[in-house]
Write an enzyme that holds these catalytic residues in place. Structure first.
Site, PDB file in Angstrom:
ATOM      1  N   LYS A  78       0.836  -1.200   0.000  1.00 15.00           N
ATOM      2  CA  LYS A  78       0.000   0.000   0.000  1.00 15.00           C
ATOM      3  C   LYS A  78       0.870   1.249   0.000  1.00 15.00           C
ATOM      4  CE  LYS A  78      -3.983   2.039   2.453  1.00 15.00           C
ATOM      5  NZ  LYS A  78      -4.922   1.877   3.575  1.00 15.00           N
ATOM      6  N   SER A 153      -9.806   2.013   2.709  1.00 13.10           N
ATOM      7  CA  SER A 153      -8.881   2.749   1.869  1.00 13.10           C
ATOM      8  C   SER A 153      -7.875   1.863   1.138  1.00 13.10           C
ATOM      9  CB  SER A 153      -8.123   3.767   2.720  1.00 13.10           C
ATOM     10  OG  SER A 153      -7.318   3.132   3.701  1.00 13.10           O
ATOM     11  N   SER A 177     -10.246  -0.565   6.813  1.00 15.81           N
ATOM     12  CA  SER A 177      -9.649  -0.323   5.503  1.00 15.81           C
ATOM     13  C   SER A 177      -8.927  -1.504   4.883  1.00 15.81           C
ATOM     14  CB  SER A 177      -8.683   0.869   5.577  1.00 15.81           C
ATOM     15  OG  SER A 177      -9.382   2.049   5.861  1.00 15.81           O
TER      16      SER A 177
END
Length: 484
Positions: A78, A153, A177
């Site tokens: 990420k 996210s 997330s």
């Protein structure tokens, strides 16, 4: 071996057995990324040259019979986890050109096992959002239906695994997330206990809630990744000083006699009927395996979203104050110090980030601190208390991961309150610092994945993996078009 659906165990066996070399494996994934990523937009940065160099180094260790579990295994990271010499943007114009001079602790741990970095996965800007559509670049699509969001996210991390352009990835989870995008994209996501994994090098959103964790094709794969990255860290004062157990140790053990709690509030009117049905069907499967279902209640759930956004907003306002164009981030213009900071933040931050900063500063301001922020902290203690009471009568808790399946792109981005309320099934886990894993448990009439969340006691990730794996052994995954 079909790399589109291969597990980490499959890849390990193929590499160690000489079926494929690490460079060949990396090249296969890079080829797929070039074909699929332009449509899915799961990656912000693809590190082809780095991947090939990593793979060459890994192959030497494999040839010498010195391979670790992740040696030569390609992974996505990420884009809010710092990678030395590789852009880490947080999907924000504020950090569009930021190249960290150091690695996050989790990256150091992965490098120690000679993993292969495929690239940096997209995300909601500064991890604020539930759709990956607040990203300044690479607005990720759901591999099951590219007209729908992948969740957020960590939507990029979930989407690249779901599309088969990475076998596993690291994400971060502040209020769901990792788990919500895993649910939307039909993969498995594990949010560890707060403190189980170092946050050093994770660009902070809400420091008391953020936690790095794995997204993969199975609970077993998540456990393998967690084995690699967990542990105390002298650079992170909030990391737990606990020894790291083998999170795969309970794999294959029976769940017979285990008590699984079902809190009724998670199955209310706001949860879609198909989601309720799939999760309750999974509960019946556990009964067939010998587990006992226990009805319970969590009365504070109706206040949880409000408490979460007050706490996370307050911490975000504090954490993001460092981005002023001087110490960090986009350098604005202006004749004065104030004008330059204003320009930096006006151009560098997107609408959702600005909204969270405003909310946080409002909650912390004089006259409102007691009315809002202090009450949110009091509710946090109530949520912890209710979880502890449930664990007096049960081993784990079963809930939907999200109240709906993935929604259409553009459906909720203009209605932030509606988007925030969609976090109702996940935020209490972060507030209470608990571990949880999201596992696919069905599909709706349109073929979109439905996820269930298994929540455990603090630092009991091994039991979550055991329970999730027991179900996955009897669940048939329906692949999307990229993996068919």
């Amino acid at each position: 071996m079909d790399i589109k659906t291969a597990t980490l165990k499959d890849l390990r066996g193929a590499l160690d057995g000489g079926e494929i070399s690490a460079p060949e494996l990396a090249q296969e994934y890079i080829k797929r990324i070039k074909e699929i990523n332009p449509e899915v937009e799961g990656y912000i940065t693809v590190t082809e040259d780095k991947a090939m160099a990593d793979a060459e180094a890994a192959q030497k260790l494999i040839d010498e019979k010195k391979a670790s579990p992740l040696t030569g295994i390609p992974l996505a990271i990420k884009d809010n986890i710092c990678t030395d010499g590789i852009k880490t943007t947080c999907a924000s114009k504020m950090l569009e050109d930021f190249v960290p001079p150091y690695d996050a602790t989790v990256i150091e741990k992965l490098k120690a096992q000679s993993y292969v970095l495929l690239g940096k996965a997209s995300m909601d800007e500064f991890a604020m959002g539930g759709s990956t559509q607040t990203a300044a670049f690479a607005k990720t699509k759901n591999p099951y239906d590219i007209t729908r969001v992948p969740g957020g996210s960590s939507g990029g991390s979930a989407a690249v695994v779901s599309a088969g352009i990475a076998p596993a990835a690291l994400g971060s989870d502040t209020g769901g997330s990792i788990r919500q995008p895993a649910s939307f994209c039909g993969v498995t996501g594990l949010k560890p206990t707060y403190g189980r994994v170092s946050r050093y090098g994770l660009i902070a959103f809400a420091s008391s809630l953020d936690q790095i964790g794995p997204i993969a094709n199975s609970a077993e794969d998540c456990a393998v990744l967690l084995n690699a990255v967990a542990g105390a860290d002298e650079h992170d004062a909030t990391s737990a000083r606990k020894s790291v157990e083998d999170f795969t140790a309970k794999l294959g053990q029976s769940v017979k006699g285990m008590k699984i709690a079902i809190p009724k509030e998670f199955f209310g009117d706001s949860t879609d009927e198909e989601v309720k049905g799939a999760v309750m069907q999974a509960a019946k499967e556990y009964e067939k395996l010998g587990a006992q279902l226990v009805d319970c209640s969590m009365s504070s759930l109706k206040y949880a979203v409000a408490a979460y956004y007050l706490i996370s907003g307050a911490e975000a306002a504090s954490n993001l104050s460092r981005f002023d164009g001087i110490k960090y981030g986009l350098r604005g213009e202006g004749k004065s110090f104030d004008e330059m900071i204003k320009d930096s933040r006006s151009r560098g931050f997107g609408a959702e980030v600005k909204r969270r900063i405003l909310l946080g500063n409002y909650a912390l301001s004089s006259g409102y601190y007691d009315a809002y922020y202090r009450k949110a902290l009091a509710l946090k203690q109530q949520i912890i208390k209710e979880y502890n009471e449930i664990y007096e009568q049960a081993d784990v808790i079963l809930t939907p991961t999200a109240p709906t399946v993935a929604y259409k792109i553009g459906e909720q981005e203009t209605d932030p309150v509606k988007m925030y309320l969609a976090d109702i099934c996940t935020v209490t886990v972060n507030i209470a610092s608990l571990p949880a894993i999201s596992v696919p448990c069905g599909y709706n009439a349109e073929g979109m994945p439905i996820g269930m969340s298994i929540v455990g006691r603090k630092f009991d990730e091994a039991t979550l993996v055991q329970v999730a794996d027991a179900y996955q052994k009897n669940f048939s995954v329906t692949p999307n078009k990229y993996r068919a």
